[in-house]
Design a protein around this motif. Structure first.
Motif, PDB file in Angstrom:
ATOM      1  N   GLY A   1       0.791  -1.224   0.000  1.00  0.00           N
ATOM      2  CA  GLY A   1       0.000   0.000   0.000  1.00  0.00           C
ATOM      3  C   GLY A   1       0.825   1.276   0.000  1.00  0.00           C
ATOM      4  N   VAL A   2       2.132   1.160   0.124  1.00  0.00           N
ATOM      5  CA  VAL A   2       2.999   2.338   0.162  1.00  0.00           C
ATOM      6  C   VAL A   2       3.451   2.676  -1.257  1.00  0.00           C
ATOM      7  N   ARG A   3       3.365   3.934  -1.632  1.00  0.00           N
ATOM      8  CA  ARG A   3       3.706   4.372  -2.983  1.00  0.00           C
ATOM      9  C   ARG A   3       4.896   5.331  -2.977  1.00  0.00           C
ATOM     10  N   LYS A   4       5.751   5.172  -3.976  1.00  0.00           N
ATOM     11  CA  LYS A   4       6.870   6.081  -4.173  1.00  0.00           C
ATOM     12  C   LYS A   4       6.331   7.498  -4.335  1.00  0.00           C
ATOM     13  N   GLY A   5       6.966   8.459  -3.655  1.00  0.00           N
ATOM     14  CA  GLY A   5       6.535   9.849  -3.708  1.00  0.00           C
ATOM     15  C   GLY A   5       5.577  10.245  -2.611  1.00  0.00           C
ATOM     16  N   SER A   6       5.010   9.261  -1.914  1.00  0.00           N
ATOM     17  CA  SER A   6       4.087   9.602  -0.831  1.00  0.00           C
ATOM     18  C   SER A   6       4.866  10.052   0.412  1.00  0.00           C
ATOM     19  N   VAL A   7       4.176  10.754   1.281  1.00  0.00           N
ATOM     20  CA  VAL A   7       4.778  11.235   2.528  1.00  0.00           C
ATOM     21  C   VAL A   7       4.360  10.295   3.648  1.00  0.00           C
ATOM     22  N   VAL A   8       5.357   9.866   4.447  1.00  0.00           N
ATOM     23  CA  VAL A   8       5.097   8.965   5.568  1.00  0.00           C
ATOM     24  C   VAL A   8       5.673   9.570   6.847  1.00  0.00           C
ATOM     25  N   CYS A   9       5.140   9.132   7.969  1.00  0.00           N
ATOM     26  CA  CYS A   9       5.630   9.549   9.279  1.00  0.00           C
ATOM     27  C   CYS A   9       5.944   8.299  10.078  1.00  0.00           C
ATOM     28  N   GLY A  10       6.800   8.471  11.064  1.00  0.00           N
ATOM     29  CA  GLY A  10       7.134   7.336  11.908  1.00  0.00           C
ATOM     30  C   GLY A  10       8.047   7.735  13.048  1.00  0.00           C
TER      31      GLY A  10
END
Length: 168
Positions: free
Chosen positions: A11-20
């Motif tokens: 479900g993770v896409r290149k260019g998306s913004v993630v936090c952690g």
């Protein structure tokens, strides 16, 4: 790795913004528990050292720590390694860009490093150091000394700044 983790990865896409949250720091990079990961014991996020910050640093603990909350852009999804490669600096402003418009400006900054017979590096902006050639130095110069310099050249492609010493 669990089926839930594989589903998360898909479900993770290149260019998306993630936090952690930073889970572990090693000399080769930082492991990050991405928000929404199904297994908090096995972080999926990974940030290579060059993708952490624009700033110069000697040790990772100068710029990042375990338990830090981070935000970055996904630059690769490696399904073989079951890893999401993240760039924190992709969401930070590049400090070289505004400096390119300041050619000819005189600034003061600390000497950050003696570069052998080539000269010294002086910090001219947060995250940017430029070289003052050895031929322009007079007397002994030490790390930490304040120096007045003129921004002579900014090479954005090579990420280099050339400075000229100014006498006050």
């Amino acid at each position: 790795m669990s089926a839930a983790a594989r589903d998360f990865l898909k479900g993770v896409r290149k260019g998306s913004v993630v936090c952690g949250t930073v889970g572990a720091i090693h000399n080769f990079g930082v492991f990050v528990h991405l928000d929404g990961e199904p297994d908090p014991e096995d972080p999926i996020g990974f940030v290579r050292v060059p993708e952490i910050t624009w700033r110069h640093f000697r040790e990772l603990d100068e710029v990042i720590a375990v338990e830090d909350r981070v935000r970055g852009e996904v630059i690769d999804v490696d399904e073989q390694r079951l890893q999401v490669c993240v760039s924190l600096k992709a969401l930070q402003p590049d400090p070289f860009v505004p400096l390119a418009g300041r050619i000819g400006e005189v600034v003061r900054g600390p000497v950050t490093m003696i570069f052998g017979d080539h000269g010294v590096f002086v910090r001219v902006a947060d995250g940017v150091e430029g070289l003052v050639p050895r031929a322009q130095l007079r007397g002994e110069v030490r790390v930490g000394d304040e120096m007045a310099v003129e921004i002579a050249e900014v090479d954005l492609a090579r990420r280099r700044v050339l400075l000229s010493r100014v006498e006050w």
